[in-house]
Scaffold this motif. Sequence first.
Motif, PDB file in Angstrom:
ATOM      1  N   UNK A  42     133.928  71.273 -19.600  1.00 32.48           N
ATOM      2  CA  UNK A  42     131.969  70.748 -20.238  1.00 32.48           C
ATOM      3  C   UNK A  42     132.419  69.815 -21.134  1.00 32.48           C
ATOM      4  N   UNK A  43     132.676  70.481 -21.767  1.00 27.96           N
ATOM      5  CA  UNK A  43     132.697  69.757 -23.817  1.00 27.96           C
ATOM      6  C   UNK A  43     133.428  68.197 -23.388  1.00 27.96           C
ATOM      7  N   UNK A  44     134.635  68.516 -22.717  1.00 24.51           N
ATOM      8  CA  UNK A  44     135.315  67.228 -22.682  1.00 24.51           C
ATOM      9  C   UNK A  44     134.120  66.340 -21.406  1.00 24.51           C
ATOM     10  N   UNK A  45     133.508  66.937 -20.534  1.00 21.51           N
ATOM     11  CA  UNK A  45     132.456  65.590 -19.294  1.00 21.51           C
ATOM     12  C   UNK A  45     133.269  65.718 -18.034  1.00 21.51           C
ATOM     13  N   UNK A  46     134.134  66.696 -17.641  1.00 22.31           N
ATOM     14  CA  UNK A  46     134.684  66.256 -17.160  1.00 22.31           C
ATOM     15  C   UNK A  46     134.314  67.689 -15.587  1.00 22.31           C
ATOM     16  N   UNK A  47     133.378  66.714 -15.106  1.00 21.09           N
ATOM     17  CA  UNK A  47     132.487  67.996 -13.888  1.00 21.09           C
ATOM     18  C   UNK A  47     133.179  68.432 -12.905  1.00 21.09           C
ATOM     19  N   UNK A  48     134.117  68.302 -12.727  1.00 26.00           N
ATOM     20  CA  UNK A  48     134.966  68.193 -11.106  1.00 26.00           C
ATOM     21  C   UNK A  48     136.041  69.761 -11.913  1.00 26.00           C
ATOM     22  N   UNK A  49     136.706  69.554 -12.674  1.00 28.14           N
ATOM     23  CA  UNK A  49     137.437  71.126 -13.056  1.00 28.14           C
ATOM     24  C   UNK A  49     136.104  72.515 -14.020  1.00 28.14           C
ATOM     25  N   UNK A  50     135.316  71.415 -14.256  1.00 22.57           N
ATOM     26  CA  UNK A  50     133.861  72.496 -14.109  1.00 22.57           C
ATOM     27  C   UNK A  50     133.374  73.393 -12.679  1.00 22.57           C
ATOM     28  N   UNK A  51     133.193  72.357 -11.880  1.00 25.70           N
ATOM     29  CA  UNK A  51     133.071  72.913 -10.412  1.00 25.70           C
ATOM     30  C   UNK A  51     133.789  73.558 -10.069  1.00 25.70           C
ATOM     31  N   UNK A  52     134.962  73.114 -10.435  1.00 32.59           N
ATOM     32  CA  UNK A  52     136.529  74.010 -10.028  1.00 32.59           C
ATOM     33  C   UNK A  52     136.672  75.322 -10.044  1.00 32.59           C
ATOM     34  N   UNK A  53     135.845  75.734 -11.244  1.00 33.44           N
ATOM     35  CA  UNK A  53     136.214  76.970 -12.140  1.00 33.44           C
ATOM     36  C   UNK A  53     135.362  78.136 -11.700  1.00 33.44           C
ATOM     37  N   UNK A  54     134.307  77.287 -10.995  1.00 32.71           N
ATOM     38  CA  UNK A  54     133.213  77.916 -10.824  1.00 32.71           C
ATOM     39  C   UNK A  54     133.392  78.575  -9.618  1.00 32.71           C
ATOM     40  N   UNK A  55     134.199  77.612  -8.813  1.00 34.49           N
ATOM     41  CA  UNK A  55     134.347  78.400  -7.375  1.00 34.49           C
ATOM     42  C   UNK A  55     136.139  79.165  -7.346  1.00 34.49           C
ATOM     43  N   UNK A  56     136.599  79.025  -8.145  1.00 30.95           N
ATOM     44  CA  UNK A  56     137.728  80.536  -8.766  1.00 30.95           C
ATOM     45  C   UNK A  56     137.022  80.925  -9.415  1.00 30.95           C
ATOM     46  N   UNK A  57     135.953  81.168  -9.901  1.00 28.17           N
ATOM     47  CA  UNK A  57     135.683  83.165 -10.467  1.00 28.17           C
ATOM     48  C   UNK A  57     134.537  82.964  -9.384  1.00 28.17           C
ATOM     49  N   UNK A  58     133.896  82.743  -8.364  1.00 26.34           N
ATOM     50  CA  UNK A  58     132.921  82.918  -7.322  1.00 26.34           C
ATOM     51  C   UNK A  58     134.414  83.221  -6.134  1.00 26.34           C
ATOM     52  N   UNK A  59     135.400  83.060  -6.107  1.00 25.68           N
ATOM     53  CA  UNK A  59     136.821  83.735  -4.976  1.00 25.68           C
ATOM     54  C   UNK A  59     137.693  84.494  -6.049  1.00 25.68           C
ATOM     55  N   UNK A  60     137.605  84.577  -7.167  1.00 22.85           N
ATOM     56  CA  UNK A  60     138.855  85.467  -7.807  1.00 22.85           C
ATOM     57  C   UNK A  60     139.647  86.221  -6.991  1.00 22.85           C
ATOM     58  N   UNK A  61     140.687  85.896  -7.192  1.00 18.31           N
ATOM     59  CA  UNK A  61     141.627  86.728  -6.600  1.00 18.31           C
ATOM     60  C   UNK A  61     141.430  88.630  -5.624  1.00 18.31           C
ATOM     61  N   UNK A  62     141.265  89.444  -7.243  1.00 19.51           N
ATOM     62  CA  UNK A  62     141.001  90.296  -7.559  1.00 19.51           C
ATOM     63  C   UNK A  62     140.010  91.422  -6.282  1.00 19.51           C
ATOM     64  N   UNK A  63     139.156  90.051  -6.106  1.00 13.93           N
ATOM     65  CA  UNK A  63     138.027  90.253  -5.638  1.00 13.93           C
ATOM     66  C   UNK A  63     137.040  91.224  -6.492  1.00 13.93           C
ATOM     67  N   UNK A  64     136.451  90.744  -7.765  1.00 15.43           N
ATOM     68  CA  UNK A  64     135.706  91.221  -8.145  1.00 15.43           C
ATOM     69  C   UNK A  64     134.379  91.769  -7.435  1.00 15.43           C
TER      70      UNK A  64
END
Length: 64
Positions: A42-64
Amino acid sequence: MSQPRTYPSEAVELPLRLDAEPGPVPDCAGCTELANVRDRARAGGDMTTVSDCNVFLRRHPEGH
């Protein structure tokens, strides 16, 4: 046979998602790292990676 339309169809209205960003689960190194990567992206203006991280956090493999 029907006549072809010579005008555009009505606009499709998509829902506006205003969901809060997922936060890291306490004491999970994977979640913490994803949140850190998201902050740097986000600090670097890379909103694609921000979105990807949000998806990964929602679908965390350990199923929090």
